[in-house]
Design a protein around this motif. Sequence first.
Motif, mmCIF file in Angstrom:
data_model
loop_
_atom_site.group_PDB
_atom_site.id
_atom_site.type_symbol
_atom_site.label_atom_id
_atom_site.label_comp_id
_atom_site.label_asym_id
_atom_site.label_seq_id
_atom_site.Cartn_x
_atom_site.Cartn_y
_atom_site.Cartn_z
ATOM 1 N N CYS A 102 117.413 64.695 -27.212
ATOM 2 C CA CYS A 102 118.210 65.049 -28.718
ATOM 3 C C CYS A 102 118.294 66.435 -29.240
ATOM 4 C CB CYS A 102 117.850 63.873 -29.550
ATOM 5 S SG CYS A 102 116.232 63.890 -30.181
ATOM 6 N N LEU A 103 119.169 66.689 -30.001
ATOM 7 C CA LEU A 103 119.140 67.900 -30.617
ATOM 8 C C LEU A 103 118.741 67.573 -32.070
ATOM 9 C CD1 LEU A 103 122.553 69.299 -29.567
ATOM 10 C CD2 LEU A 103 120.490 70.070 -28.834
ATOM 11 N N PRO A 104 118.122 68.676 -32.914
ATOM 12 C CA PRO A 104 117.557 68.436 -34.094
ATOM 13 C C PRO A 104 118.644 68.152 -35.145
ATOM 14 C CG PRO A 104 117.797 70.865 -33.650
ATOM 15 C CD PRO A 104 118.015 69.914 -32.291
ATOM 16 N N ASP A 105 118.220 67.387 -36.044
ATOM 17 C CA ASP A 105 119.174 66.811 -37.261
ATOM 18 C C ASP A 105 120.037 68.204 -37.812
ATOM 19 O OD1 ASP A 105 118.615 64.364 -36.539
ATOM 20 O OD2 ASP A 105 116.921 63.900 -38.008
ATOM 21 N N ASP A 106 119.297 69.371 -37.889
ATOM 22 C CA ASP A 106 119.974 70.265 -38.636
ATOM 23 C C ASP A 106 120.794 71.186 -37.578
ATOM 24 O OD1 ASP A 106 117.808 71.468 -37.427
ATOM 25 O OD2 ASP A 106 117.312 72.952 -39.116
ATOM 26 N N PHE A 107 121.041 70.822 -36.520
ATOM 27 C CA PHE A 107 121.549 71.717 -35.616
ATOM 28 C C PHE A 107 123.261 72.072 -36.007
ATOM 29 C CE2 PHE A 107 124.755 72.220 -32.094
ATOM 30 C CZ PHE A 107 124.288 73.008 -31.233
ATOM 31 N N LYS A 121 119.138 80.885 -39.152
ATOM 32 C CA LYS A 121 120.447 80.418 -38.292
ATOM 33 C C LYS A 121 121.117 81.673 -38.250
ATOM 34 C CE LYS A 121 120.042 75.545 -39.228
ATOM 35 N NZ LYS A 121 121.038 74.339 -40.118
ATOM 36 N N LEU A 122 121.286 82.346 -39.313
ATOM 37 C CA LEU A 122 122.099 83.601 -39.310
ATOM 38 C C LEU A 122 121.594 84.520 -38.328
ATOM 39 C CD1 LEU A 122 122.795 84.264 -43.348
ATOM 40 C CD2 LEU A 122 124.557 83.752 -41.414
ATOM 41 N N ALA A 123 120.276 84.752 -38.088
ATOM 42 C CA ALA A 123 119.846 85.578 -36.948
ATOM 43 C C ALA A 123 120.322 85.083 -35.670
ATOM 44 C CB ALA A 123 118.470 85.548 -37.153
ATOM 45 N N VAL A 124 120.049 83.903 -35.578
ATOM 46 C CA VAL A 124 120.479 83.277 -34.330
ATOM 47 C C VAL A 124 121.854 83.673 -33.858
ATOM 48 C CG1 VAL A 124 121.130 81.182 -32.872
ATOM 49 C CG2 VAL A 124 118.705 81.505 -34.227
ATOM 50 N N LYS A 125 122.995 83.317 -34.933
ATOM 51 C CA LYS A 125 124.382 83.716 -34.507
ATOM 52 C C LYS A 125 124.401 85.054 -34.360
ATOM 53 C CE LYS A 125 128.932 83.513 -36.770
ATOM 54 N NZ LYS A 125 129.528 83.223 -37.819
ATOM 55 N N LYS A 126 123.874 86.117 -35.072
ATOM 56 C CA LYS A 126 123.811 87.529 -34.704
ATOM 57 C C LYS A 126 123.332 87.768 -33.154
ATOM 58 C CE LYS A 126 122.268 92.005 -36.343
ATOM 59 N NZ LYS A 126 121.477 92.871 -37.504
ATOM 60 N N TYR A 127 122.178 87.128 -32.665
ATOM 61 C CA TYR A 127 121.870 87.134 -31.343
ATOM 62 C C TYR A 127 122.727 86.946 -30.539
ATOM 63 C CZ TYR A 127 118.615 86.796 -27.369
ATOM 64 O OH TYR A 127 118.331 86.794 -26.153
ATOM 65 N N SER A 146 119.142 76.259 -35.099
ATOM 66 C CA SER A 146 118.130 75.148 -35.761
ATOM 67 C C SER A 146 117.178 75.943 -36.645
ATOM 68 C CB SER A 146 117.877 74.067 -35.170
ATOM 69 O OG SER A 146 116.829 73.239 -35.759
ATOM 70 N N ASP A 147 116.602 75.215 -37.490
ATOM 71 C CA ASP A 147 115.377 75.814 -38.223
ATOM 72 C C ASP A 147 114.382 74.724 -38.175
ATOM 73 O OD1 ASP A 147 114.376 78.016 -39.716
ATOM 74 O OD2 ASP A 147 114.460 76.869 -41.391
ATOM 75 N N THR A 148 114.248 74.020 -37.045
ATOM 76 C CA THR A 148 113.348 72.983 -36.941
ATOM 77 C C THR A 148 112.431 73.130 -35.614
ATOM 78 O OG1 THR A 148 114.587 71.328 -38.064
ATOM 79 C CG2 THR A 148 112.787 70.413 -36.681
ATOM 80 N N GLY A 149 110.974 73.182 -35.824
ATOM 81 C CA GLY A 149 109.997 72.861 -34.669
ATOM 82 C C GLY A 149 110.538 74.309 -33.440
ATOM 83 N N PHE A 151 112.957 74.613 -31.877
ATOM 84 C CA PHE A 151 114.265 74.991 -32.003
ATOM 85 C C PHE A 151 114.394 76.214 -33.094
ATOM 86 C CE2 PHE A 151 114.747 70.593 -30.826
ATOM 87 C CZ PHE A 151 115.320 70.791 -29.570
ATOM 88 N N LYS A 152 113.458 76.437 -33.794
ATOM 89 C CA LYS A 152 113.563 77.418 -34.675
ATOM 90 C C LYS A 152 113.758 78.950 -34.051
ATOM 91 C CE LYS A 152 110.983 79.000 -38.961
ATOM 92 N NZ LYS A 152 109.956 78.578 -39.894
ATOM 93 N N ARG A 153 114.605 79.606 -34.693
ATOM 94 C CA ARG A 153 114.906 80.968 -34.223
ATOM 95 C C ARG A 153 115.327 81.095 -32.917
ATOM 96 N NH1 ARG A 153 114.866 84.930 -37.738
ATOM 97 N NH2 ARG A 153 114.326 86.719 -36.193
ATOM 98 N N ALA A 154 115.983 80.123 -32.445
ATOM 99 C CA ALA A 154 116.267 79.982 -30.910
ATOM 100 C C ALA A 154 117.870 79.631 -30.707
ATOM 101 C CB ALA A 154 115.627 78.906 -30.237
ATOM 102 N N LEU A 155 118.559 80.446 -29.688
ATOM 103 C CA LEU A 155 119.855 80.258 -29.336
ATOM 104 C C LEU A 155 119.823 78.977 -28.395
ATOM 105 C CD1 LEU A 155 122.632 81.631 -29.399
ATOM 106 C CD2 LEU A 155 121.837 82.266 -27.225
#
Length: 316
Positions: A102-107, A121-127, A146-149, A151-155
């Motif tokens: 499953c994907l995180p709730d805040d995906f 999340k903005l940093a991931v979009k830029k990446y 996402s900003d969870t576990g 998944f945080k700072r990950a594309l």
Amino acid sequence: MTLLLEKRFSLIEKAFGRTKRSKDGVNINVECPFCSKKNGKTKLVIRVDNPVYHCWVCGKSGKDITYLFSRFFKRYLEEAKQIFKSKKISLDNEDKEVAEICLPDDFELCPNITKGFNPNKLAVKKYAAFRGASVHKQWMLKIGASDTGDFKRALIIPSFDVDGNLNFYTCRKIDALTDNGRKYVNAEVSKSEIIFNEYLIDWSKPLTLVEGPLDLLKTNDNATCLLGSHLGENFKLFQKIVKHKTDVYLALDYDAYWKAQEIAKLLSSYDINVWLVKADKSKDVGDMSEEEFLDRLKKAKQWYEDDFLLRKIRSL
């Protein structure tokens, strides 16, 4: 390997004669008794731990291998009934609980991330833009953040099966490394069971195969990834390609040259047309621009076994 499994292998080899065990330890290729006189190829696959069979040439299949013995190898029928009377052999001591994917709730999909969103999340979009993900690819591949576990700072690139159900995801950390030294966090699923984003694939059209999900940012749309650089006969992806007789454009990185040759050879042995997209020593697929990759796709050369053998000789 259990003793019973080995007995099954031995009986099949004794009855069928010309056989080839697969590297996965549970499948064996034999000459199909229904059609081998026409082609002489070992294209009937028997899964020995759960004795079902299927021929990739004539399409004959069944769930009870003793039928083959009763029809073609009667001298071994009684022995087969004894060895195969128990159904599926468990290869593990215990049944393993399958983890829910499953994907995180805040995906959040990258195209929806705008000014005012969480800075991670903005940093991931830029990446994503930095890696060359066009807006079209971001929507099509459902790339998100996402900003969870873990998944945080990950594309995050998810995968969905033919029915649109989530079956895999890969997370590419946008910083140097994760806490445990990894760049990637992947769903814990057997890769041989996954056809990455199968719901997007048109099997009637040529299919582009690349190594990883990030490579899909640069390909044409009818493409999927191997989740590595290996493709075996037990892979669902391989079986679907053979079933639909799908032409393949194989685009692996330069350091996987011989692996690409072996995959092309295997697919070709099942009468699949394969084209090799030229790899660049200085640029992996993921480092190319989309335009550069599409140009190389147009210039791809069809694979022939004679060329493979010549290259093999020259490499000695």
